[in-house]
Write a protein that holds these residues in place. Structure first.
Motif, PDB file in Angstrom:
ATOM      1  N   ASP A   6       0.821  -1.208   0.000  1.00  0.00           N
ATOM      2  CA  ASP A   6       0.000   0.000   0.000  1.00  0.00           C
ATOM      3  C   ASP A   6       0.859   1.264   0.000  1.00  0.00           C
ATOM      4  N   ARG A   7       1.923   1.268   0.785  1.00  0.00           N
ATOM      5  CA  ARG A   7       2.749   2.486   0.896  1.00  0.00           C
ATOM      6  C   ARG A   7       3.478   2.835  -0.397  1.00  0.00           C
ATOM      7  N   TYR A   8       3.553   1.860  -1.319  1.00  0.00           N
ATOM      8  CA  TYR A   8       4.165   2.106  -2.631  1.00  0.00           C
ATOM      9  C   TYR A   8       3.105   2.350  -3.704  1.00  0.00           C
ATOM     10  N   GLU A   9       1.865   2.539  -3.257  1.00  0.00           N
ATOM     11  CA  GLU A   9       0.729   2.835  -4.120  1.00  0.00           C
ATOM     12  C   GLU A   9       0.365   1.711  -5.087  1.00  0.00           C
ATOM     13  N   TYR A  10       0.660   0.471  -4.707  1.00  0.00           N
ATOM     14  CA  TYR A  10       0.174  -0.666  -5.486  1.00  0.00           C
ATOM     15  C   TYR A  10      -1.282  -0.861  -5.116  1.00  0.00           C
ATOM     16  N   GLY A  11      -2.141  -0.899  -6.100  1.00  0.00           N
ATOM     17  CA  GLY A  11      -3.552  -1.131  -5.851  1.00  0.00           C
ATOM     18  C   GLY A  11      -3.844  -2.624  -5.781  1.00  0.00           C
ATOM     19  N   ASP A  12      -5.112  -2.926  -5.751  1.00  0.00           N
ATOM     20  CA  ASP A  12      -5.495  -4.332  -5.826  1.00  0.00           C
ATOM     21  C   ASP A  12      -5.567  -4.721  -7.300  1.00  0.00           C
ATOM     22  N   GLY A  13      -5.632  -6.011  -7.553  1.00  0.00           N
ATOM     23  CA  GLY A  13      -5.723  -6.488  -8.922  1.00  0.00           C
ATOM     24  C   GLY A  13      -6.486  -7.793  -8.983  1.00  0.00           C
ATOM     25  N   PRO A  14      -6.976  -8.155 -10.156  1.00  0.00           N
ATOM     26  CA  PRO A  14      -7.699  -9.416 -10.291  1.00  0.00           C
ATOM     27  C   PRO A  14      -6.763 -10.590 -10.065  1.00  0.00           C
ATOM     28  N   THR A  56      -2.598 -16.697  -9.112  1.00  0.00           N
ATOM     29  CA  THR A  56      -1.766 -15.680  -9.753  1.00  0.00           C
ATOM     30  C   THR A  56      -2.518 -14.371  -9.670  1.00  0.00           C
ATOM     31  N   ALA A  57      -1.773 -13.284  -9.608  1.00  0.00           N
ATOM     32  CA  ALA A  57      -2.362 -11.950  -9.571  1.00  0.00           C
ATOM     33  C   ALA A  57      -1.333 -10.955 -10.087  1.00  0.00           C
ATOM     34  N   GLU A  58      -1.822  -9.803 -10.466  1.00  0.00           N
ATOM     35  CA  GLU A  58      -0.923  -8.724 -10.861  1.00  0.00           C
ATOM     36  C   GLU A  58      -1.455  -7.429 -10.276  1.00  0.00           C
ATOM     37  N   GLU A 106      -0.408  -3.084  -9.639  1.00  0.00           N
ATOM     38  CA  GLU A 106       0.384  -2.065 -10.322  1.00  0.00           C
ATOM     39  C   GLU A 106       0.449  -0.784  -9.504  1.00  0.00           C
ATOM     40  N   SER A 107       1.618  -0.148  -9.552  1.00  0.00           N
ATOM     41  CA  SER A 107       1.851   1.158  -8.943  1.00  0.00           C
ATOM     42  C   SER A 107       2.191   2.147 -10.049  1.00  0.00           C
ATOM     43  N   PRO A 108       1.617   3.359 -10.005  1.00  0.00           N
ATOM     44  CA  PRO A 108       1.948   4.332 -11.048  1.00  0.00           C
ATOM     45  C   PRO A 108       3.428   4.732 -11.024  1.00  0.00           C
ATOM     46  N   LYS A 109       4.075   4.588  -9.890  1.00  0.00           N
ATOM     47  CA  LYS A 109       5.468   5.003  -9.744  1.00  0.00           C
ATOM     48  C   LYS A 109       6.468   3.853  -9.888  1.00  0.00           C
ATOM     49  N   TYR A 110       6.107   2.644  -9.408  1.00  0.00           N
ATOM     50  CA  TYR A 110       7.074   1.561  -9.312  1.00  0.00           C
ATOM     51  C   TYR A 110       6.884   0.418 -10.304  1.00  0.00           C
ATOM     52  N   GLY A 111       5.833   0.411 -11.068  1.00  0.00           N
ATOM     53  CA  GLY A 111       5.629  -0.659 -12.031  1.00  0.00           C
ATOM     54  C   GLY A 111       4.663  -1.720 -11.528  1.00  0.00           C
ATOM     55  N   LYS A 112       4.873  -2.948 -11.979  1.00  0.00           N
ATOM     56  CA  LYS A 112       3.956  -4.039 -11.673  1.00  0.00           C
ATOM     57  C   LYS A 112       4.584  -5.044 -10.719  1.00  0.00           C
ATOM     58  N   LEU A 113       3.720  -5.760 -10.021  1.00  0.00           N
ATOM     59  CA  LEU A 113       4.112  -6.920  -9.229  1.00  0.00           C
ATOM     60  C   LEU A 113       3.313  -8.104  -9.751  1.00  0.00           C
ATOM     61  N   ARG A 114       4.006  -9.158 -10.095  1.00  0.00           N
ATOM     62  CA  ARG A 114       3.351 -10.403 -10.525  1.00  0.00           C
ATOM     63  C   ARG A 114       3.460 -11.403  -9.383  1.00  0.00           C
ATOM     64  N   TRP A 115       2.313 -11.786  -8.886  1.00  0.00           N
ATOM     65  CA  TRP A 115       2.206 -12.666  -7.736  1.00  0.00           C
ATOM     66  C   TRP A 115       1.849 -14.078  -8.187  1.00  0.00           C
ATOM     67  N   SER A 116       2.393 -15.065  -7.509  1.00  0.00           N
ATOM     68  CA  SER A 116       1.975 -16.453  -7.708  1.00  0.00           C
ATOM     69  C   SER A 116       2.198 -17.185  -6.395  1.00  0.00           C
ATOM     70  N   GLY A 117       1.412 -18.221  -6.188  1.00  0.00           N
ATOM     71  CA  GLY A 117       1.579 -18.960  -4.944  1.00  0.00           C
ATOM     72  C   GLY A 117       0.643 -20.132  -4.853  1.00  0.00           C
ATOM     73  N   VAL A 118       0.767 -20.813  -3.735  1.00  0.00           N
ATOM     74  CA  VAL A 118      -0.080 -21.970  -3.466  1.00  0.00           C
ATOM     75  C   VAL A 118      -0.586 -21.880  -2.028  1.00  0.00           C
ATOM     76  N   VAL A 119      -1.853 -22.235  -1.854  1.00  0.00           N
ATOM     77  CA  VAL A 119      -2.467 -22.287  -0.540  1.00  0.00           C
ATOM     78  C   VAL A 119      -2.845 -23.729  -0.268  1.00  0.00           C
ATOM     79  N   ARG A 120      -2.390 -24.219   0.876  1.00  0.00           N
ATOM     80  CA  ARG A 120      -2.779 -25.550   1.359  1.00  0.00           C
ATOM     81  C   ARG A 120      -3.334 -25.352   2.764  1.00  0.00           C
ATOM     82  N   GLY A 121      -4.608 -25.608   2.932  1.00  0.00           N
ATOM     83  CA  GLY A 121      -5.227 -25.367   4.237  1.00  0.00           C
ATOM     84  C   GLY A 121      -5.133 -23.905   4.597  1.00  0.00           C
ATOM     85  N   LYS A 122      -4.472 -23.606   5.720  1.00  0.00           N
ATOM     86  CA  LYS A 122      -4.331 -22.223   6.180  1.00  0.00           C
ATOM     87  C   LYS A 122      -2.977 -21.614   5.844  1.00  0.00           C
TER      88      LYS A 122
END
Length: 131
Positions: A64-72, A85-87, A89-105
């Protein structure tokens, strides 16, 4: 995307099913929040983070402090694991590409910082579901 039963069985045998989030209750991550830490590769301490999946959108509070919003986000359920997966974006810093796995909690993820179309760094995320 809606999958016909025949197409689903041909493309995704057994229990591997794609899920296209479209609102509350429509996927296995919607409405869940995971608290944890964002680590630089090879480090043992980092920034506290809450990863929020809500209404088909993904948000990282540490960003949030880097102005990355939420994404689909997208998810695929397979057995006891849900990959996402998610992406964002921040107007100042570019994009973040997220990926991961959830097992239980437990959530294990990676984020790749992208600037000018090029990977500019990678961090790890370790988190557990709140509540």
């Amino acid at each position: 995307m809606l999958w016909s039963p025949l197409l689903r069985s041909l493309l995704f045998p057994s229990s591997t099913l794609p899920v296209a989030p479209s609102g509350p209750g429509s996927d296995p991550l919607d409405g869940r929040t995971f608290d944890g830490i964002v680590l630089e590769c090879g480090k043992t301490s980092g920034d506290a983070d809450s990863l929020i999946f809500k209404g088909g959108r993904f948000r990282s509070t540490a960003c949030d402090r880097y102005e990355y919003g939420d994404g689909p986000y997208t998810v695929v359920a397979s057995g006891d694991a849900v990959t996402f997966t998610a992406e964002t974006e921040s107007p100042k810093y570019g994009k973040l590409r997220w990926s991961g796995v959830v097992r239980g909690k437990r959530l294990d993820g990676t984020l790749v910082m992208v600037r000018d179309g090029q990977a500019a760094g990678e961090k790890w995320v370790l988190a557990g579901q709140v509540g």
